[in-house]
Structures are given as structure tokens and as C-alpha cells.
Design a protein around this motif. Structure first.
Motif, PDB file in Angstrom:
ATOM      1  N   ALA A   1      -5.831  38.186  -3.059  1.00 12.07           N
ATOM      2  CA  ALA A   1      -5.668  39.437  -2.762  1.00 12.07           C
ATOM      3  C   ALA A   1      -7.076  40.327  -2.805  1.00 12.07           C
ATOM      4  CB  ALA A   1      -4.602  40.025  -3.295  1.00 12.07           C
ATOM      5  N   ASP A   2      -7.472  40.099  -4.113  1.00 13.50           N
ATOM      6  CA  ASP A   2      -8.850  40.939  -4.397  1.00 13.50           C
ATOM      7  C   ASP A   2     -10.025  40.234  -3.340  1.00 13.50           C
ATOM      8  OD1 ASP A   2      -7.911  42.178  -6.329  1.00 13.50           O
ATOM      9  OD2 ASP A   2      -8.574  40.710  -7.916  1.00 13.50           O
TER      10      ASP A   2
ATOM     11  N   TYR B   1      -9.576  41.840   0.170  1.00 10.78           N
ATOM     12  CA  TYR B   1      -9.693  43.184   0.091  1.00 10.78           C
ATOM     13  C   TYR B   1     -11.197  43.429   0.168  1.00 10.78           C
ATOM     14  CZ  TYR B   1      -9.520  48.054  -1.315  1.00 10.78           C
ATOM     15  OH  TYR B   1      -9.488  49.503  -1.040  1.00 10.78           O
TER      16      TYR B   1
ATOM     17  N   VAL C   1      -4.182  41.695   6.729  1.00  5.04           N
ATOM     18  CA  VAL C   1      -2.909  40.807   6.559  1.00  5.04           C
ATOM     19  C   VAL C   1      -1.881  41.292   7.191  1.00  5.04           C
ATOM     20  CG1 VAL C   1      -1.759  39.662   4.658  1.00  5.04           C
ATOM     21  CG2 VAL C   1      -4.048  40.215   4.295  1.00  5.04           C
TER      22      VAL C   1
ATOM     23  N   PHE D   1       5.159  43.638   0.613  1.00  3.09           N
ATOM     24  CA  PHE D   1       4.447  43.288  -0.300  1.00  3.09           C
ATOM     25  C   PHE D   1       4.893  43.985  -1.742  1.00  3.09           C
ATOM     26  CE2 PHE D   1       1.066  42.468   2.968  1.00  3.09           C
ATOM     27  CZ  PHE D   1       1.151  41.121   2.902  1.00  3.09           C
TER      28      PHE D   1
ATOM     29  N   ALA E   1      -2.795  44.485  -6.947  1.00  2.00           N
ATOM     30  CA  ALA E   1      -2.496  43.575  -5.826  1.00  2.00           C
ATOM     31  C   ALA E   1      -1.445  44.064  -4.630  1.00  2.00           C
ATOM     32  CB  ALA E   1      -2.001  42.132  -6.136  1.00  2.00           C
TER      33      ALA E   1
ATOM     34  N   ARG F   1      -3.543  46.965  -3.047  1.00  2.00           N
ATOM     35  CA  ARG F   1      -4.561  46.289  -1.887  1.00  2.00           C
ATOM     36  C   ARG F   1      -4.074  45.536  -0.734  1.00  2.00           C
ATOM     37  NH1 ARG F   1      -9.752  44.421  -5.798  1.00  2.00           N
ATOM     38  NH2 ARG F   1     -10.256  46.560  -6.339  1.00  2.00           N
ATOM     39  N   LEU F   2      -3.010  44.824  -0.990  1.00  5.33           N
ATOM     40  CA  LEU F   2      -2.105  44.170   0.084  1.00  5.33           C
ATOM     41  C   LEU F   2      -1.495  45.060   1.112  1.00  5.33           C
ATOM     42  CD1 LEU F   2      -0.792  40.964  -1.791  1.00  5.33           C
ATOM     43  CD2 LEU F   2      -2.526  41.092   0.094  1.00  5.33           C
TER      44      LEU F   2
END
Length: 365
Positions: A311-312, A315, A321, A328, A348, A351-352
Motif C-alpha cells: 500500500a505504501d 501510494y 486501486v 478497505f 494503510a 492510503r488505500l
């Protein structure tokens, strides 16, 4: 477009079918790990003057002022020091600037700490080869690839090392990096780091800062903690994250989007176990969008931590995504969200969610 496609109103497919991340087995040389220690694409163009402080949070404006002065103080070469990007192998130790040799940005999720850290990197008046920027995980991966002594030699000639998302939940890695930072500070390298305060801990004093300074023990006096208060900008004034789409919608979007990947989520989780996290960036090389079907709850902690790293990297690279299945914010169990790695999981999710919002336009209305 064929007449049948036009008549049906379906989105035309791209010439090439989407590829699968599960089919990729990247190999990353150590030289690439070093060369890529720069702000990621998402933060390549950020600067202090592009940071928009919340007027209700004066600590944000204060951080810009302090970091700008810190960057300016790193520009002058010590008298008699070598010029250019050469290593200071036999030069006398550089003169230390007045004040702390490091800064630590302490705050919650989405208050712009990475934006500020990257701005510091850009604002420091030194050649790119004398500055390094990476996440805590990327730094530990570098030590694993080069070895401790070679990492000290490689980074010891730098003026600035920026560490994003300093992790406090792995004692072994924290001690390793703390030892590395001690050696680098002795070599004259300035440090800057960020970490996260849990949303439920905001307003309870310097929670993350106290943890950070305790873990790095002897370096504590060389860091100035900067508290940055505020709400997650990724949700500030923005619509809620879109609900997951259907498998059919995700698949159609993958075929219609050039450079998109298409994977079954459980299969991707299995594949991540076979790829070292240091290679997750390479895993996403050239990916324009990640499409996932059948998103389910992450089954265990090891799998969850690998997903956090992916995820990082997504991002950082601004890869949208698009997903079907669970939203999420339901990826991680309550036990995980209340456990020792909760900071990583909240990051996470944040960001997701932002990347899912970015992907909404991939689905035809």
C-alpha cells in the motif's frame, strides 16, 4: 470500434489484456535501492510553499518555519571540507550546526508530515547525491542488501537523511536503525524523521515523540520534536471513499485501462509472501492502475504487514486501486487494529482509501 460494440455501449477493450502482479518476480540490485532514495513521485514536486496549513492548527505553520530554517542551516560546507558529492573519507569532521542535529515530526495520519519531510529534502541546498529520502522499511532493506558497515559508508557522506514512517513496533529493526543513525550523526549527517500518533492518542501529549526518543536513546538530545496537529487531509472536505465495485466492473475497467493490472486479491496476498518487501516498488513498475477482485479480510499478521508495504509503494507512486469485495476499512480485524502494529494498519487504510477514491473514474458510468 466494431458495430456490435458500439451498439451495446460497452467500453472498448485495450489491445493488450491486463497483466497480473502475481506473474511478476522482480529482481532489484542493491544499486537501485540506493539510487531510489529520493522523494517518491507523489512528493517529487512538493515544496514548503505548496503545503497548505490548516488555519485552525498553528503547529502546522510553525513546522514550516522551523523546517525551512533547518534546511537553510544545512547548506554551508564546513571550511576545508571537500566540494561536490565526494565522500568525506579523510576530511576533518564537519562543523555541527547550532541547535539539534535532527528533527522529528510527530503527528497523526494525513496532517502532511511526508509532504513536509519531502519539502525539507528539496529545500536543503545540496546536490541530490548528498541527500537521501526513504521509509524506515526501505532503510532496513538497504542495510539487509549492503550490510551495516557498507550502509554507513554509503550514507556517511550525505548532508541529510530523511526517514519517513519511523517504525516503533519492531524492537530488532528499531535498535538496528538507531545504531545506524548514531554512526551517521557522528559522521556529520543531519537527520529528519516522521512517525504517527494514533488517532485515539491525539491530544494526549507527545505520545509518538516520547516513544521515538526513548527508542533512539543516545540520539535524543540531537532531535527536536515538532508536534503537528490536525485532521487527516485525505478526508478533509472530500467525499467518502467509494464503495467497492462488482467483479465484472473491476474486470472491465482493467481491460479498458492501458497499463492496468488485474489480480484476485487472495492470490496476490499469497504472491506477496514469495517476494521480498524491498522489491514491492519494482513489482509495481509501469503499473497505471491496480485492479483487484474478491477483496477479503487479511487472514493473519504477517500477510497484513506485507500488504501495508505494498500500500505504501502504491501510494508513493500514485497508482489508483480499483477493487471489489470488502471495503478497505474492513481489511484488518479489530484485534489487529488494537494490537502492536495498529499504526501501520491505520496508515494503510487511509492510503488505500485515497487510492480507491482516485480509481473511481476508471469505471464507466
Amino acid at each position: 470500434m466494431s458495430s456490435s460494440t458500439a451498439a451495446s455501449g460497452r467500453t472498448p477493450l485495450t489491445e493488450a489484456a491486463p497483466f497480473a502482479l502475481c506473474a511478476r518476480e522482480p529482481r532489484v540490485p542493491a544499486e537501485r535501492l540506493v539510487a531510489e532514495m529520493v522523494p517518491p513521485p507523489r512528493f517529487d514536486s512538493v515544496r514548503f510553499d505548496t503545503y497548505v496549513p490548516d488555519p485552525n492548527q498553528p503547529s502546522q505553520s510553525e513546522a514550516v518555519t522551523v523546517l525551512s530554517a533547518f534546511a537553510a542551516g544545512l547548506g554551508a560546507r564546513p571550511a576545508g571540507g571537500p566540494g561536490g558529492g565526494g565522500r568525506r573519507w579523510f576530511a576533518r569532521k564537519p562543523q555541527r550546526p547550532t541547535g539539534p542535529r535532527g528533527v522529528y515530526l510527530d503527528g497523526g495520519y494525513g496532517v502532511g508530515k511526508t509532504h513536509l519531510l519531502a519539502s525539507l529534502w528539496h529545500a536543503t541546498p545540496a546536490p541530490a547525491e548528498e541527500k537521501a529520502f526513504g521509509t524506515f522499511v526501505e532503510l532496513t532493506n538497504l542495510v539487509g542488501a549492503l550490510g551495516f558497515q557498507q550502509t554507513v559508508s554509503t550514507l556517511g557522506g550525505h548532508r541529510l537523511l530523511c526517514i519517513d514512517e519511523f517504525e516503533l513496533d519492531d524492537p530488532g529493526d528499531t535498535v538496528l536503525v538507531s545504531s545506524l543513525l548514531g554512526r551517521l550523526v557522528d559522521a556529520g549527517v543531519a537527520l529528519a524523521a516522521t512517525s504517527n500518533t494514533l488517532p485515539g492518542k491525539l491530544g494526549e501529549g507527545r505520545f509518538a515523540a516520547a516513544d521515538f526518543l526513548r527508542e533512539i536513546q543516545g540520539l535524543s538530545a540531537r532531535f527536536r520534536p515538532l508536534r503537528i496537529d490536525g485532521e487527516d487531509y485525505r478526508h478533509r472536505g472530500l467525499p467518502e471513499a467509494p464503495a467497492p465495485f462488482s467483479d465484472e466492473q473491476v474486470t472491465k475497467a482493467a481491460y479498458a485501462t492501458e497499463g492496468a493490472s488485474l489480480d484476485d486479491f487472495p492470490g496476490l496476498l499469497d504472491h506477496l509472501a514469495a517476494v521480498h518487501p524491498s522489491r514491492y516498488g519494482a513489482l509495481t513498475d509501469g503499473v497505471r492502475a491496480v485492479c483487484l477482485t474478491d477483496v477479503t479480510a487479511v487472514p493473519d499478521q504477517s500477510t497484513a504487514l506485507r500488504l501495508v508495504v505494498l500500500a505504501d509503494r502504491l501510494y508513493d507512486r500514485e497508482v489508483p486501486v480499483l477493487a471489489s469485495g470488502l471495503p478497505f476499512d474492513r481489511l484488518f480485524s479489530d484485534e489487529m487494529l488494537n494490537g502492536g502494529y495498529r499504526k501501520k494498519y491505520f496508515r494503510a487504510i487511509s492510503r488505500l482509501t485515497a487510492l480507491a477514491r482516485d480509481a473511481k473514474g476508471l469505471v464507466a458510468e
